[in-house]
Design an enzyme around this catalytic site. Structure first.
Site, PDB file in Angstrom:
ATOM      1  CB  CYS A  50      13.493  25.132  50.266  1.00 19.86           C
ATOM      2  SG  CYS A  50      14.948  24.187  49.479  1.00 19.86           S
ATOM      3  CD  GLU A  52       9.343  26.998  52.673  1.00 18.96           C
ATOM      4  OE1 GLU A  52       9.456  26.198  53.693  1.00 18.96           O
ATOM      5  OE2 GLU A  52      10.203  26.965  51.674  1.00 18.96           O
ATOM      6  N   GLY A  89      15.202  19.792  55.037  1.00 14.93           N
ATOM      7  CA  GLY A  89      13.846  19.758  55.383  1.00 14.93           C
ATOM      8  C   GLY A  89      13.478  20.932  56.174  1.00 14.93           C
ATOM      9  CB  SER A  90      10.592  21.546  58.259  1.00 20.19           C
ATOM     10  OG  SER A  90      10.608  20.254  59.113  1.00 20.19           O
ATOM     11  CD  GLU A 115      18.371  23.458  51.585  1.00 21.80           C
ATOM     12  OE1 GLU A 115      17.452  24.326  51.872  1.00 21.80           O
ATOM     13  OE2 GLU A 115      18.243  22.721  50.697  1.00 21.80           O
ATOM     14  CG  LEU A 116      17.109  23.967  58.262  1.00 26.45           C
ATOM     15  CD1 LEU A 116      17.396  24.439  60.113  1.00 26.45           C
ATOM     16  CD2 LEU A 116      16.796  22.411  58.448  1.00 26.45           C
ATOM     17  CG  ASN A 168      11.406  19.352  47.862  1.00 26.86           C
ATOM     18  OD1 ASN A 168      12.474  18.560  48.303  1.00 26.86           O
ATOM     19  ND2 ASN A 168      11.605  20.801  48.014  1.00 26.86           N
ATOM     20  CD  GLU A 185      23.059  19.828  50.282  1.00 26.27           C
ATOM     21  OE1 GLU A 185      22.053  20.121  49.970  1.00 26.27           O
ATOM     22  OE2 GLU A 185      23.231  18.919  51.079  1.00 26.27           O
TER      23      GLU A 185
END
Ligand code: ADP
Length: 490
Positions: free
Chosen positions: A294, A392, A238-239, A260-261, A159, A469
């Site tokens: 996200c 989501e 990602g997921s 980072e989900l 994304n 991050e």
């Protein structure tokens, strides 16, 4: 140094390993397509475990040299990389739009956003302080220093093809780590172009290695990194299911992890909110990248007293959004990334309507534009039994839930395994203080829809993952603390 390349000149089809552009060991390739049209852009290396291993070998060889560079030398390299990214902002923006589909203005915006992390961590590289521990025993000197963790494997989603990988590579390099990276199969070209510019900026051979792989190949390719004890850290965006898999599978070599989900962001509009500001904030937060981020609000809770007015104001603005390919300068919403994404969105809307949602605007695919377009949609009367409440949607769909009091809104907002972003609009200072504390999320937007900044810590709680991050905290994930105890000093 100025190097200005066209979009075509930035396109690389081979892997970048040890400072060289090399095809997959077995010569395999896969196709990258333009999501706006389905047309083939190019073919890239379809890597396997042997390529992952070659990347790790190169990173391992380069690590002692890079670890021992001076922080200001690493900072200088990162600053040159930053300058080159900005110099090529137009071409990189076009490349992002080409492989990812976002409107050109957003593609260029992503370049500036991703580059800001490189500049930030160039500065942070020179601020990796340790401590001299107050003396505990005579004749002993105790210090704590921070060292790079070692080889970092970065796995990124489609994304934000530039920003997601830049904000992993930049802190890793700043810390003195070397990197092996695998971008998403839908969008490998921007990552490879970044590697090209990093090389031109003077990142030494082996310090940054980027390999591409199709979804089928990704599992075995990444598994090689998971099992390799030389790789000391995984950083993944990602997921949630894939994040959990990586955590499980890397346990045998106990790697440090940043995950980072997925999110399921709530956006609460209280009766006392400035409604125009709330609509504007929601549009900014929700429709960035067509709803494919996200931190996009997934569930919008609106208090009774303003529900109908807010719904009307919002629908009017959403209906005006221009859906078009990235190449149309007026485009505000581009195509969704792929058919899988479009089908999930359509399934969520159909399911909501079946459960009693009212479509205020949109609700349909736009096949006349291409196979991946969905109309920006507002659904009223959303309820918790709808799929879009717990999954989501990752598309341009706003479901409006109704609530009557604050406790109910906070309870509903927190009623999810996820905890990445959350938002609320209110003008009551005491409520702002209360709700800000009560929301279970790593990021809270208060009367604001645009939260991202390289200076702020980005990351989640609960099943949205861990690690941060950006910001002064962003280097910690790439460092380990060493305690040195020197005796015999009296
Ligand atoms: P999305 O649903 O947004 O595509 P994923 O979590 O599936 O998110 O993918 C994010 C990244 O993780 C991509 O680079 C993808 O190739 C990679 N990936 C997906 N599944 C696996 C897996 N089983 N092992 C390693 N990497 C994977």
């Amino acid at each position: 140094m100025t190097i200005s390349l066209s979009k075509g000149e930035l396109i690389r089809e081979n892997n970048f390993i040890g400072g060289l552009w090399v095809p997959a060991t077995d010569g395999a390739q896969f196709t990258v397509t333009n999501p706006a049209t389905g047309e083939v852009v190019t073919n890239v290396a379809n890597s396997g475990p042997a390529d992952a291993r070659a990347a790790t070998n190169a990173a391992a060889q380069a690590f002692p040299m890079w670890r021992d560079t001076l922080p200001k030398e690493r900072a200088a390299v990162l600053r040159r990389w930053h300058a080159l990214i900005l110099e090529n902002a137009n071409s990189l923006g076009e490349l992002i739009s080409l492989e990812q589909g976002k409107p050109l203005a957003e593609g260029r915006g992503e370049v500036a956003y991703g580059a800001s992390y490189v500049a930030w961590f160039a500065d942070e590289a020179t601020r990796i302080y340790g401590d001299i521990i107050p003396q505990q025993q005579r004749g002993k000197r105790m210090t704590a220093v921070k060292e790079p963790v070692g080889i970092v494997a970065a796995i990124t989603p489609w994304n934000f093809p530039l920003a997601m990988i830049a904000r992993k590579i930049a802190p890793a390099l700043a810390a003195g780590c070397t990197v092996v990276a695998k971008p998403a199969e839908d969008t490998p070209l921007t990552a490879l172009a970044l590697a090209l510019l990093a090389h031109e900026a003077g990142v030494p051979a082996g310090v940054l290695n980027v390999i591409s792989a199709s979804r089928d190949h990704a599992v075995a390719t990444v598994a090689d990194w998971l099992e390799d004890s030389r790789v000391r850290k995984i950083t993944f965006t990602g997921s949630t299911p894939v994040g959990k898999y990586l955590a499980r599978e890397s346990a045998s070599t106990l790697k440090k992890l940043s995950l980072e989900l997925g999110g399921n962001a709530p956006f609460i509009v209280f009766d006392d909110a400035d409604l125009d500001a709330a609509v504007t904030g929601l549009l900014a937060a929700k429709f960035r990248n067509g709803g494919q981020t996200c931190v996009c609000p997934n569930r919008v809770y609106v208090q009774d007293g303003v529900y109908e007015r807010f719904a009307a104001l919002l629908s009017e603005r959403v209906a005006e959004l221009k859906v078009a390919p990235a190449t149309d300068p007026a485009a505000q919403i581009g195509p969704m990334i792929n058919v899988r994404a479009l089908e999930k969105i359509a399934r969520h809307v159909d399911d909501a309507v079946r459960h009693g949602a009212r479509v205020l605007t949109g609700g349909n695919r736009l096949p006349e534009l291409g196979p991946h377009y969905f109309a920006p949609t507002v659904l009223a009367d959303a309820t918790p039994d709808m799929a879009l409440c717990c999954e989501e949607t990752f598309g341009p769909v706003v479901p409006l839930f109704r609530f009557s009091d604050e406790a109910e809104a906070v309870q509903a907002a927190n009623d999810t395994p996820f905890g990445l972003a959350s938002y609320f609009y209110s003008q009551d200072v005491r409520r702002i203080n209360r709700v800000g504390r009560q929301l279970e999320a790593g990021i809270v937007g208060i009367n604001e829809g645009a939260l991202a900044s390289e200076a702020a810590p980005f990351g989640g709680v609960k099943e949205s993952g861990y690690g941060r991050e950006g910001s002064k905290y962003g280097l910690d994930d790439y460092l380990s603390i060493k305690y040195l105890c020197q005796g015999g000093l009296d």
